[in-house]
Design an enzyme around this catalytic site. Sequence first.
Site, PDB file in Angstrom:
ATOM      1  N   SER A  90       0.867  -1.192   0.000  1.00 60.73           N
ATOM      2  CA  SER A  90       0.000   0.000   0.000  1.00 60.73           C
ATOM      3  C   SER A  90       0.892   1.226   0.000  1.00 60.73           C
ATOM      4  O   SER A  90       1.998   1.189   0.564  1.00 60.73           O
ATOM      5  CB  SER A  90      -0.866   0.021   1.259  1.00 60.73           C
ATOM      6  OG  SER A  90      -1.504   1.282   1.395  1.00 60.73           O
ATOM      7  N   TYR A 119      -2.763  -0.814   9.868  1.00 58.01           N
ATOM      8  CA  TYR A 119      -2.731  -1.222   8.463  1.00 58.01           C
ATOM      9  C   TYR A 119      -1.395  -0.837   7.824  1.00 58.01           C
ATOM     10  O   TYR A 119      -0.748  -1.662   7.157  1.00 58.01           O
ATOM     11  CB  TYR A 119      -3.894  -0.530   7.749  1.00 58.01           C
ATOM     12  CG  TYR A 119      -4.015  -0.837   6.285  1.00 58.01           C
ATOM     13  CD1 TYR A 119      -4.596  -2.020   5.845  1.00 58.01           C
ATOM     14  CD2 TYR A 119      -3.563   0.072   5.321  1.00 58.01           C
ATOM     15  CE1 TYR A 119      -4.724  -2.296   4.491  1.00 58.01           C
ATOM     16  CE2 TYR A 119      -3.687  -0.192   3.976  1.00 58.01           C
ATOM     17  CZ  TYR A 119      -4.266  -1.377   3.556  1.00 58.01           C
ATOM     18  OH  TYR A 119      -4.389  -1.643   2.217  1.00 58.01           O
TER      19      TYR A 119
HETATM   20  N1  LIG Z   1      -8.691  -0.730  -2.063  1.00 57.57           N
HETATM   21  C1  LIG Z   1      -7.671   0.049  -1.764  1.00 57.57           C
HETATM   22  O1  LIG Z   1      -7.769   1.281  -1.779  1.00 57.57           O
HETATM   23  C2  LIG Z   1      -6.337  -0.539  -1.430  1.00 57.57           C
HETATM   24  C3  LIG Z   1      -5.241   0.331  -1.329  1.00 57.57           C
HETATM   25  C4  LIG Z   1      -3.994  -0.185  -1.020  1.00 57.57           C
HETATM   26  C5  LIG Z   1      -3.835  -1.553  -0.840  1.00 57.57           C
HETATM   27  N2  LIG Z   1      -4.911  -2.384  -0.946  1.00 57.57           N
HETATM   28  C6  LIG Z   1      -4.690  -3.807  -0.718  1.00 57.57           C
HETATM   29  O2  LIG Z   1      -5.143  -4.538  -1.830  1.00 57.57           O
HETATM   30  C7  LIG Z   1      -5.518  -5.853  -1.409  1.00 57.57           C
HETATM   31  C8  LIG Z   1      -6.898  -6.159  -1.939  1.00 57.57           C
HETATM   32  O3  LIG Z   1      -7.815  -5.263  -1.360  1.00 57.57           O
HETATM   33  P1  LIG Z   1      -9.226  -4.884  -2.023  1.00 57.57           P
HETATM   34  O4  LIG Z   1      -9.271  -3.429  -2.099  1.00 57.57           O
HETATM   35  O5  LIG Z   1      -9.463  -5.705  -3.213  1.00 57.57           O
HETATM   36  O6  LIG Z   1     -10.182  -5.287  -0.814  1.00 57.57           O
HETATM   37  P2  LIG Z   1     -11.389  -6.308  -0.743  1.00 57.57           P
HETATM   38  O7  LIG Z   1     -11.916  -6.172   0.638  1.00 57.57           O
HETATM   39  O8  LIG Z   1     -12.300  -6.121  -1.907  1.00 57.57           O
HETATM   40  O9  LIG Z   1     -10.668  -7.733  -0.906  1.00 57.57           O
HETATM   41  C9  LIG Z   1      -9.901  -8.338   0.090  1.00 57.57           C
HETATM   42  C10 LIG Z   1     -10.120  -9.849  -0.034  1.00 57.57           C
HETATM   43  O10 LIG Z   1      -9.245 -10.503   0.912  1.00 57.57           O
HETATM   44  C11 LIG Z   1      -9.986 -11.577   1.493  1.00 57.57           C
HETATM   45  N3  LIG Z   1      -9.420 -11.909   2.793  1.00 57.57           N
HETATM   46  C12 LIG Z   1      -9.370 -11.114   3.890  1.00 57.57           C
HETATM   47  N4  LIG Z   1      -8.809 -11.797   4.905  1.00 57.57           N
HETATM   48  C13 LIG Z   1      -8.494 -13.028   4.444  1.00 57.57           C
HETATM   49  C14 LIG Z   1      -7.913 -14.181   5.026  1.00 57.57           C
HETATM   50  N5  LIG Z   1      -7.530 -14.198   6.318  1.00 57.57           N
HETATM   51  N6  LIG Z   1      -7.730 -15.262   4.246  1.00 57.57           N
HETATM   52  C15 LIG Z   1      -8.112 -15.269   2.945  1.00 57.57           C
HETATM   53  N7  LIG Z   1      -8.700 -14.218   2.349  1.00 57.57           N
HETATM   54  C16 LIG Z   1      -8.884 -13.106   3.087  1.00 57.57           C
HETATM   55  C17 LIG Z   1     -11.411 -11.043   1.614  1.00 57.57           C
HETATM   56  O11 LIG Z   1     -12.346 -12.098   1.767  1.00 57.57           O
HETATM   57  C18 LIG Z   1     -11.557 -10.258   0.324  1.00 57.57           C
HETATM   58  O12 LIG Z   1     -12.107 -11.069  -0.708  1.00 57.57           O
HETATM   59  C19 LIG Z   1      -5.414  -5.853   0.117  1.00 57.57           C
HETATM   60  O13 LIG Z   1      -4.196  -6.429   0.508  1.00 57.57           O
HETATM   61  C20 LIG Z   1      -5.443  -4.382   0.450  1.00 57.57           C
HETATM   62  O14 LIG Z   1      -4.826  -4.118   1.681  1.00 57.57           O
HETATM   63  C21 LIG Z   1      -6.159  -1.912  -1.241  1.00 57.57           C
END
Ligand SMILES: NC(=O)c1ccc[n+]([C@@H]2O[C@H](COP(=O)([O-])OP(=O)(O)OC[C@H]3O[C@@H](n4cnc5c(N)ncnc54)[C@H](O)[C@@H]3O)[C@@H](O)[C@H]2O)c1
Length: 262
Positions: A145, A158
Amino acid sequence: MVEVNGSYDGMSGRRALVTGAAGGIGGAIVEVLSASGVAVAAVDRDVDGPADEGRWFGKVVAHRADVSDPDQVEEVVDAVERDLGPIDYLVNCAGILRPGEVLGMSDEDWLDTIRVNATGVFLVSRAVVRRMVPRRSGAVVTIGSNAAGTARVNMAAYAASKAAVTAFTRCLGLEVARYGIRCNVVAPGSTDTPMVTALWTGGDAERVSIDGSLESFRTGIPLGRLARPADVANAVHFLLSDQAAHVTMHDLTVDGGAALGH
Ligand SMILES: NC(=O)c1ccc[n+]([C@@H]2O[C@H](COP(=O)([O-])OP(=O)(O)OC[C@H]3O[C@@H](n4cnc5c(N)ncnc54)[C@H](O)[C@@H]3O)[C@@H](O)[C@H]2O)c1
């Protein structure tokens, strides 16, 4: 279907394991890889197995697993290699966000965040890369991130977890470079997925993210929009591909300039 900006030579017929595949960014990564002819194991704690495979197109097998549980991780990696074949690509995308100020944060929120976002990446990477080493090939991308390198209000746990996996992935990349295995990080900024939209309370929340807010010390997004999941997936796609054959231990920020180039 996400926007797929082309394909890369040499990916068709390879196999990938993507965690967090049921989420916004993970789902886009599955689609981008699938469109390149990669067979994908879609791993998430929120899938029920084969019944869920209709979410994606192409050769996708779904596995339910919690990435923070060592036994489930070993079982799922074994099952994927047995059913799909040797894993060429690993994408660590599963993650959780529990926003809140440090002074009011519960032990549970801190520990869960570190357990899923940091320990989960360690467990899955260890299990998959151990199997890649004898084959002397493989590529790993961890979703970090931009908060790992830029202080953000309400994001301490986070950001700490993402800084941990950024450092972890680079160190892993150093240890396994001698086997020809590459390990990189993609660091998104605000991306239009349930993780972010779940936090939106007012109707102008997206506008505030884009414009920035002095009150929360956010500079906004110079390119003028949130990332789409496909923006992040396309960066992952490149780093996994042979076109990135000499790129390892890199941290590629995909945030429209929100962290001002950090
Ligand atoms: N959306 C943003 O703005 C953003 C920004 C920076 C980083 N990220 C990172 O990108 C990645 C994806 O995030 P996203 O935005 O698609 O969020 P999201 O919530 O849509 O997806 C996250 C997925 O991870 C799964 N998950 C959570 N805990 C888990 C576990 N213990 N075991 C297996 N699966 C698990 C959830 O079920 C979900 O399907 C994450 O690592 C998040 O931190 C997202």
